[in-house]
Design an enzyme around this catalytic site. Structure first.
Site, PDB file in Angstrom:
ATOM      1  N   TYR A  31       0.779  -1.031  -0.032  1.00 48.69           N
ATOM      2  CA  TYR A  31      -0.105   0.005  -0.008  1.00 48.69           C
ATOM      3  C   TYR A  31       0.926   1.349   0.234  1.00 48.69           C
ATOM      4  O   TYR A  31       1.420   1.427   1.007  1.00 48.69           O
ATOM      5  CB  TYR A  31      -0.954   0.060   1.334  1.00 48.69           C
ATOM      6  CG  TYR A  31      -1.888  -1.073   1.322  1.00 48.69           C
ATOM      7  CD1 TYR A  31      -2.426  -1.834   0.353  1.00 48.69           C
ATOM      8  CD2 TYR A  31      -2.182  -1.647   2.521  1.00 48.69           C
ATOM      9  CE1 TYR A  31      -3.502  -2.780   0.446  1.00 48.69           C
ATOM     10  CE2 TYR A  31      -2.844  -2.617   2.721  1.00 48.69           C
ATOM     11  CZ  TYR A  31      -3.491  -3.305   1.609  1.00 48.69           C
ATOM     12  OH  TYR A  31      -4.354  -4.321   1.865  1.00 48.69           O
ATOM     13  N   LYS A  88      -1.018  -7.953  -2.724  1.00 53.82           N
ATOM     14  CA  LYS A  88      -2.373  -7.494  -2.456  1.00 53.82           C
ATOM     15  C   LYS A  88      -2.386  -6.068  -2.796  1.00 53.82           C
ATOM     16  O   LYS A  88      -1.567  -5.383  -1.920  1.00 53.82           O
ATOM     17  CB  LYS A  88      -2.794  -8.188  -1.055  1.00 53.82           C
ATOM     18  CG  LYS A  88      -4.179  -7.775  -0.587  1.00 53.82           C
ATOM     19  CD  LYS A  88      -4.597  -8.102   0.594  1.00 53.82           C
ATOM     20  CE  LYS A  88      -5.946  -7.440   0.984  1.00 53.82           C
ATOM     21  NZ  LYS A  88      -5.896  -7.009   2.449  1.00 53.82           N
TER      22      LYS A  88
END
Lengths: 258, 258, 258, 258, 258
Positions: A137, A168
């Site tokens: 992220y 992810k």
């Protein structure tokens, strides 16, 4: 990553929000209980479930393959984000994990610490024969738009370069730009991060469909399932899109209108 | 945690205030002496006593199960709080500890360091077969109200997620909101942190009653007992509420009016 | 600590000022030579001598029990004080040490680093069967008055809590408030830190008398002895007060007027 | 330190300026080549030569005893100086080193890190039976005059206290004040740091004479030799002063006028 | 470094830009695929290929000698640059590496951390019998012009001093000043860093010719090859200059006009 895939696709149920966001932000009386989540994971045919070590140790029942998140933080501290390792690879394995996860806040002033820690974890995990999955992220003062296509594809590529077996990442918003991210990830599998509960089921299923069209492996979802009024129906809808190639309208038919 | 429980409930006597607050803030001529505290712990039927390693090494007599706090700080430094490990798990065990404690200042800019250190301690403690107890106090510039229900429940949940066998948290002020924190802690036991001496015995006993009503395991108390004019009577009152389910007025009857 | 005591009292000769303050601040042509100090230690019947490892390695003669200071700093850097370990416990022992010392600047922004390092040293020293002595000096921006009674007693208590066998602290200025510090230290022995050369011998001997009256174990003195015109006479005066319970006027009679 | 001494005196050829200052600042077409320096060291009868590990590994020929500098930095970064270990003691020995060197910037905000690292190196070196030599340069915002007598003597004394077998320090400017530094260093040998090329040979030889008169062991020189038009003649002049007690005019006669 | 040389010269294909700059900055649909690069490396007769561990693990086919970059960062964080180790020497070797690379941002406030980490890597690599190659890029607030001759030669020399077997540095812009850098590097091999795609092929080939004329070992090139319309022709042109001593016009003849 084969442990967590079915015909090459994957649907992971993520449940570390209690640490990352706090119970009052994300939980209600039902989903605050890890057993509720384990039940959804099993009956919803998820290919994996993601816990911090504490939940794994006290609740995990071995029915759905386990990924233990090895680092974590609360959303309370200010300043550049950093999330440090709180669980060893060995401990994760002893808790039944078949894979380990680690979050990297790319662009943070502490990026190098997380890259280094992931580097060690990845080597240890591979020695043990289990995959290392990177939650990537981009975040911090340097990041203006954390879902801009060039940022998301950078996250995907960084995951490949540092040896993640899967990454992810957040959705860019459209299949075309997400396809570039999937391409950037190369042989690393791409899972979309489910994110906060979408305004409508259709919105969310459209995102998932876009992700699959873009060539990604699947979805790591939490709130859009266990905050849903009927988590199993939403799980079925997701399965139809991810594993059976159904379109959004077909999948939507499986979900009770909210 | 069974070592520290009686019929599933627990009453711990905490005595690390000499390091955390200093003797001039909290002690008088009687309670500055660790032997006075050991005496209360034994005669007051506490299920555990909490010391730093120095007190444990020089005073502990083995009569009440021991928890050694593994980290500690003074209240002197300014800036974001951090408390580092000053005692190893091995040392604690060699001093007779049947459990170890560690404080985490959730929300501090140094949160990640404490989460990481606790992570290592928790794994070592479990290898040794003893519980790891987390004192979780949200603190630092980012924390506006450290007893807000959403903050206390966050602390409780963080403890569960990182593998604490028990969490020591502050009281929210009412049983309803504290019940949410207990629920957030799941299978981790919840102990209320006694805090500073309450203005009246009734006030304090009402808090304790609320904690028990909320489903918590018990209380880790210091000042409200050993600063009390009659610590053993206060201990009895606490026992009545915690172990025997008495109400506040019944318990209050055991304490001499101050 | 018995190695460094005579009838339960102790008189230590400290000589790490070369590192802590620099030779031009504290030394003259005589006392710049460690052999001069060793001579005083022996002939002045000190119960221990305190050196950094370099002095110990090149000069120590085994005649007076040795304490090696394991950390040290100069007085040159600005900012919050920190003193890091420069000698291992093993090395100290190989140099002949029967005890080890370590300075903690309580209240410094780096307090936690020093508490942690002392924690490790203390455990290693106890495994080796030698005492760990903590020099505890509250210092840094947060400390307004480093000899205030509540600060000195805090230092004493912190020493006990973290497992020091003895603490070296500054004098509060009067026996009554110092008695509280001694009480706070509990079973940890208390040594007053001699500090800079007092204006008159009487002033200094009055301080020492006050310390002993307060119940302390003794004195760790440097400048007030080896900067003295006649160090052996001053040593005798100190011995009379500490070991033989003489009053200040009796002891003063042993010192040549300056 | 006997390996590096002749009749108790020493003359070391230092050549780590490529890392510390950069080649464009200090080198020309001749002295940029380490072989040129090795040649001077041998023919100029130096008692030791000082290299970083890279030069040692690729050029060292075993003819003059070798000291490997274990830390180093460039002069590029701003802020408080810090120089970290880049070569292990074991590696230095495997490269042929008979001694190791380490620079400490006394007074820097990072002083404690360098003192600690030197502490470990010193113990490892002594276990291996080789001397640990400390380059001690007070530097950083806190240091107003890095050759003030009280600063230089502080550097010398710090070296003794932390266990250096020899210290390399700058010249104070006159023999009287440097004698105090030599006295402060006690049994640690004192080498003057040669520094930048002096304006005239006479200036430099006068410094060296002053250093020897002050009782120092010798000189660690670089630029004043290998930047000299005739390094071997300058080497001979230095030898005459250091080893044979000649005066400056006698020594000067050996150097071709520049 | 012989593994990566042909007749003493070398041409390395660098491909860590996915991590360092991100895919959207440097890649297109062809060169985003590591197999495309491996194909160029083999058919273009490169003497080595440079990957991060993730690419090496998932794509490397053993056909061209492999250098694994052991550290890396993104270009997202602000502040003084730091790149930390993400791959161990052992892991690199297990992936097939015959050499390891590491980037040092000379002049950064974190220079010391990178110098220290490289120091450890270099020793481990040499124990394993493989070369340690230093990417040395002066960067950070203190660096005004990162290709100034005195800066580039400083980078080259720093590489030699810290034990690099080869240094990868930027071009100064002309052979004369680059020759000084090559001289400063001494027995460490010098590779020019290819840098961003040059405006014309002639511009780039002129740089390469200058580098070779200056006595360097060769080139580590990425974008000027795999961003080229015809990478193999550009590779041939580079080979002609580096290995066969051809001039720019001869080499240019091999490249299709763009």
């Amino acid at each position: 990553m084969d442990t967590f895939l079915k015909s090459g696709k994957g649907l992971l149920l993520a449940y570390d929000q209690g640490l990352e966001h706090g119970p009052s932000t994300d939980f209600n009386d039902r989903n605050i209980d890890p057993n509720y989540i384990l039940d959804i994971a099993e009956k919803g045919h998820f290919t994996g479930v993601v816990f911090q070590k504490g939940i794994a140790e006290k609740y995990y029942n071995g029915k759905v393959p386990l990924i233990v998140k090895l680092n974590g933080k609360t959303n309370l501290p200010r300043g550049e984000p950093i999330s440090s390792q709180v669980c060893s690879v060995q401990e994760a394995i002893s808790l039944g994990a078949k894979g380990v996860g680690y979050t990297i806040y790319l662009g943070s002033a502490h990026e190098n610490i997380m890259l280094q820690e992931f580097g060690e974890i990845q080597e240890e995990a591979h020695e043990e024969g289990i995959p290392a999955i990177a939650w990537i992220y981009p975040r911090g003062e340097a990041i203006k738009n954390d879902v801009a296509p060039e940022i998301i594809s950078y996250a995907a590529r960084a995951g490949l370069e540092i040896g993640a077996d899967a990454v992810k990442i957040k959705y860019t918003g459209d299949p075309t730009s997400f396809r570039w991210a999937v391409k950037a990830a190369g042989l690393a599998k791409v899972f979309m991060s489910g994110g906060p509960k979408a305004p409508t089921d259709e919105t969310f299923l459209n995102q998932v469909k876009g992700v699959i069209e873009a060539g990604a492996t699947g979805l790591a979802v939490g709130r859009n399932v266990w905050q849903h009024a009927d988590p199993l129906k939403m799980s079925s809808a997701l399965s139809e899109i991810i594993f059976n190639g159904k379109d959004v309208q077909q999948a939507l038919g499986m979900v009770v209108a909210q």
